[in-house]
Enzyme design. Structure first.
Site, mmCIF file in Angstrom:
data_model
loop_
_atom_site.group_PDB
_atom_site.id
_atom_site.type_symbol
_atom_site.label_atom_id
_atom_site.label_comp_id
_atom_site.label_asym_id
_atom_site.label_seq_id
_atom_site.Cartn_x
_atom_site.Cartn_y
_atom_site.Cartn_z
ATOM 1 N N HIS A 307 0.851 -1.187 0.000
ATOM 2 C CA HIS A 307 0.000 0.000 0.000
ATOM 3 C C HIS A 307 0.885 1.233 0.000
ATOM 4 C CE1 HIS A 307 -3.136 2.832 1.109
ATOM 5 N NE2 HIS A 307 -3.956 1.919 0.626
ATOM 6 N N ASP A 364 -8.049 -5.346 -0.025
ATOM 7 C CA ASP A 364 -8.602 -6.212 -1.053
ATOM 8 C C ASP A 364 -8.080 -7.631 -1.036
ATOM 9 O OD1 ASP A 364 -10.544 -4.657 -2.154
ATOM 10 O OD2 ASP A 364 -9.061 -3.430 -3.180
HETATM 11 N N1 ACO Z 1 4.374 -7.666 -4.773
HETATM 12 C C1 ACO Z 1 5.725 -7.647 -4.897
HETATM 13 N N2 ACO Z 1 6.482 -6.549 -4.721
HETATM 14 C C2 ACO Z 1 5.852 -5.415 -4.403
HETATM 15 C C3 ACO Z 1 4.438 -5.349 -4.247
HETATM 16 C C4 ACO Z 1 3.704 -6.540 -4.452
HETATM 17 N N3 ACO Z 1 2.373 -6.530 -4.319
HETATM 18 N N4 ACO Z 1 4.083 -4.087 -3.932
HETATM 19 C C5 ACO Z 1 5.208 -3.369 -3.889
HETATM 20 N N5 ACO Z 1 6.288 -4.163 -4.162
HETATM 21 C C6 ACO Z 1 7.700 -3.760 -4.144
HETATM 22 C C7 ACO Z 1 8.073 -2.957 -5.374
HETATM 23 O O1 ACO Z 1 8.552 -3.786 -6.417
HETATM 24 C C8 ACO Z 1 9.129 -2.042 -4.821
HETATM 25 O O2 ACO Z 1 10.321 -2.788 -4.689
HETATM 26 P P1 ACO Z 1 11.765 -2.097 -4.916
HETATM 27 O O3 ACO Z 1 11.865 -1.046 -3.847
HETATM 28 O O4 ACO Z 1 12.741 -3.197 -4.779
HETATM 29 O O5 ACO Z 1 11.720 -1.493 -6.298
HETATM 30 C C9 ACO Z 1 8.653 -1.729 -3.399
HETATM 31 O O6 ACO Z 1 7.873 -2.875 -3.035
HETATM 32 C C10 ACO Z 1 7.821 -0.464 -3.297
HETATM 33 O O7 ACO Z 1 6.713 -0.591 -4.206
HETATM 34 P P2 ACO Z 1 6.148 0.600 -5.098
HETATM 35 O O8 ACO Z 1 5.465 0.008 -6.293
HETATM 36 O O9 ACO Z 1 7.217 1.620 -5.346
HETATM 37 O O10 ACO Z 1 5.101 1.223 -4.083
HETATM 38 P P3 ACO Z 1 3.885 2.145 -4.459
HETATM 39 O O11 ACO Z 1 3.540 2.874 -3.230
HETATM 40 O O12 ACO Z 1 4.188 2.954 -5.686
HETATM 41 O O13 ACO Z 1 2.724 1.111 -4.870
HETATM 42 C C11 ACO Z 1 0.920 -0.400 -4.696
HETATM 43 C C12 ACO Z 1 1.734 0.692 -3.997
HETATM 44 C C13 ACO Z 1 0.486 0.084 -6.094
HETATM 45 C C14 ACO Z 1 -0.337 -0.687 -3.884
HETATM 46 C C15 ACO Z 1 1.785 -1.676 -4.820
HETATM 47 O O14 ACO Z 1 2.130 -2.156 -3.536
HETATM 48 C C16 ACO Z 1 1.115 -2.790 -5.628
HETATM 49 O O15 ACO Z 1 1.227 -2.802 -6.848
HETATM 50 N N6 ACO Z 1 0.390 -3.729 -4.938
HETATM 51 C C17 ACO Z 1 -0.362 -4.771 -5.625
HETATM 52 C C18 ACO Z 1 -1.677 -4.209 -6.151
HETATM 53 C C19 ACO Z 1 -2.678 -3.934 -5.050
HETATM 54 O O16 ACO Z 1 -2.922 -4.770 -4.183
HETATM 55 N N7 ACO Z 1 -3.315 -2.758 -5.128
HETATM 56 C C20 ACO Z 1 -4.373 -2.373 -4.167
HETATM 57 C C21 ACO Z 1 -3.906 -1.288 -3.268
HETATM 58 S S1 ACO Z 1 -5.133 -0.919 -2.071
HETATM 59 C C22 ACO Z 1 -6.277 -0.056 -2.920
HETATM 60 O O17 ACO Z 1 -6.013 0.707 -3.793
HETATM 61 C C23 ACO Z 1 -7.618 -0.288 -2.597
#
Ligand code: ACO
Length: 424
Positions: A307, A364
């Site tokens: 998140h 979710d």
């Molecule tokens: N699985 C694996 N790795 C992940 C995940 C994941 N679900 N989420 C984040 N990471 C990793 C990224 O690769 C990144 O790694 P790095 O630092 O080595 O490059 C680090 O964790 C930070 O992630 P970001 O994508 O930079 O974080 P951001 O805040 O931009 O994204 C997000 C947040 C979009 C929710 C992300 O965690 C994600 O894609 N999650 C899966 C989709 C999801 O569940 N979305 C629902 C969110 S809740 C909502 O909107 C209702």
């Protein structure tokens, strides 16, 4: 005395005001920085940028706190109802018993959608994703209510638009579902409450009544409360940004629905179930999929994990996980993907990759399993989220309009070609 921050750049000093929130959050106000220094700030994805000062929802990602208008989400989920929460978010205070009755009554009496909209709904292909249908139909609703075009019209007219939206969204959502089955639509019934009515429009048939189960109704109501607002997320920001051009409320909400659809936002609930199904079909080797999520050469991510703001736990996920167990046992449902979800969560939470990045299950991760137990089809999961989030979007839009916020228009740092001449 109010605080300031000092920026030193190129031998010059700039004093910047610091804004303090009611929960002691502090922010450097850079609104006038460009005027004095020529500098702008850059922050792709707004990871560290506040777009507004808001009095609707408080969220502390480190401590896992979520409050609507000051009330903890845990208390609202336990003691309140979705329409009461909608009232709270939009009007700022909990309603009295009388106010709540009047509110419910006016919503009940606006659930019918104009008959001409039916032709529009029926024109979509049966395979159309209901989020695409919903977004288009909400935008189209504005054309039936031209008085909504001016968001600064009298309060009475704005209030009517708000009531219409809350009342008609479940009707439109159920239509989208019926259309995907090629079934006739079911009309709303005034004797039913908000959730009962939605379930009836989803599952009743002209040939057969639908038996409304109070366990299902209560579970749905709780899920809607948990999704009702989440401050300046992607879809709320879309609503505020579109609304800031003084576009009408219907078009702003339609933009919110479109933003929510993406799998990184609300679309995650559909993506989680699809992921869990895939893992199950693949033999249920959870470790393998956790390793895939960690592999930077693999595009797979653990859906429902991570998140932007929560870096400890998502309080909604905590409530939902418990509700999931309760509801499945009350309904006598045994869903094998629930075991996979629990194993996946357990494995990921012990894994250094997820621990270091503070990645936890979000709202979710378990919601889809509940929706499925309630009989909601997978493609409708994000629509359910949209119904829940509607009061939040409306509250965000209303606050933006009432505070007379300027049109949203970010700047950029241009990195393209410098001036060049057209050949010839
Ligand atoms: N699985 C694996 N790795 C992940 C995940 C994941 N679900 N989420 C984040 N990471 C990793 C990224 O690769 C990144 O790694 P790095 O630092 O080595 O490059 C680090 O964790 C930070 O992630 P970001 O994508 O930079 O974080 P951001 O805040 O931009 O994204 C997000 C947040 C979009 C929710 C992300 O965690 C994600 O894609 N999650 C899966 C989709 C999801 O569940 N979305 C629902 C969110 S809740 C909502 O909107 C209702």
């Amino acid at each position: 005395m109010s605080k300031t921050a000092t920026l030193n750049f190129d031998g010059n000093q700039y004093e910047l005001p610091v804004v303090e929130g009611s929960e002691s959050e502090q922010a450097i106000d850079i609104a006038k920085l460009r005027g004095s220094s020529g500098l702008i700030t850059i922050d792709p994805g707004f990871k560290n940028t506040g777009s507004t000062q808001s009095a609707i929802t408080f969220l502390d990602g480190e401590k896992g706190i979520l409050r609507y208008r000051g009330y903890p989400i845990e208390q609202l989920a336990e003691k309140s109802t979705f329409l009461e929460v909608a009232y709270l978010l939009i009007k700022g205070e909990l309603p009295t018993a009388k106010e709540l009755e009047e509110y419910k009554d006016s919503i009940t009496h606006h659930t019918l959608v104009h008959e001409d909209m039916k032709q529009f709904a029926e024109a979509f292909p049966t395979k159309a994703h209901p989020m695409g249908v919903l977004s288009a139909m909400i935008s189209a609703m504005s054309t039936f209510y031209p008085e909504s075009y001016d968001p600064n019209r009298d309060t009475e007219s704005v209030d009517k638009t708000i009531i219409r939206l809350i009342a008609k969204l479940p009707t439109l959502a159920a239509w989208a579902h019926k259309n995907s089955l090629g079934h006739p639509i079911m009309y709303p019934k005034n004797k039913l409450n908000y959730c009962e009515n939605f379930l009836n429009m989803m599952f009743a048939m002209p040939t057969e009544d639908y038996e409304i189960d109070p366990v299902v109704v209560n579970a749905l109501d709780k899920l809607l409360i948990l999704h009702a607002d989440h401050e300046q997320n992607c879809s709320a920001s879309a609503v505020r940004l579109v609304g800031s051009s003084q576009s009408n409320l219907y078009s702003s909400i339609s933009a919110g629905v479109s933003a929510l659809w993406g799998p990184l936002h609300g679309g995650a609930n559909q993506a989680v179930i699809e992921m869990l199904e895939k893992i199950k079909e693949d033999g249920g080797d959870v470790e393998k999929w956790v390793n895939k999520a960690k592999d930077k050469n693999d595009t797979f991510r653990l859906m429902g994990f991570g998140h932007r703001v929560y870096k400890n736990f998502d309080p909604r996920a905590k409530i939902i996980k418990k509700a999931c167990d309760d509801i499945l046992s009350k309904l006598g449902v045994n869903d094998p993907v629930l075991d996979i979800a629990k194993k996946l969560e357990e494995t990921a939470l012990k894994d250094e990759y997820f621990v270091a990045r503070k990645l936890y299950p979000n709202v979710d991760f378990y919601s889809g399993i509940i929706y499925r137990a309630l009989g909601i089809p997978t493609e409708m999961f994000t629509v359910m989220f949209a119904i829940g989030r509607l009061p939040g979007w409306i509250a965000q839009w209303k606050e933006m309009v009432e505070n007379k916020e300027p049109i949203g228009r970010p700047r950029q740092v241009y990195v393209g070609s410098q001036e060049r001449q057209y050949p010839g």
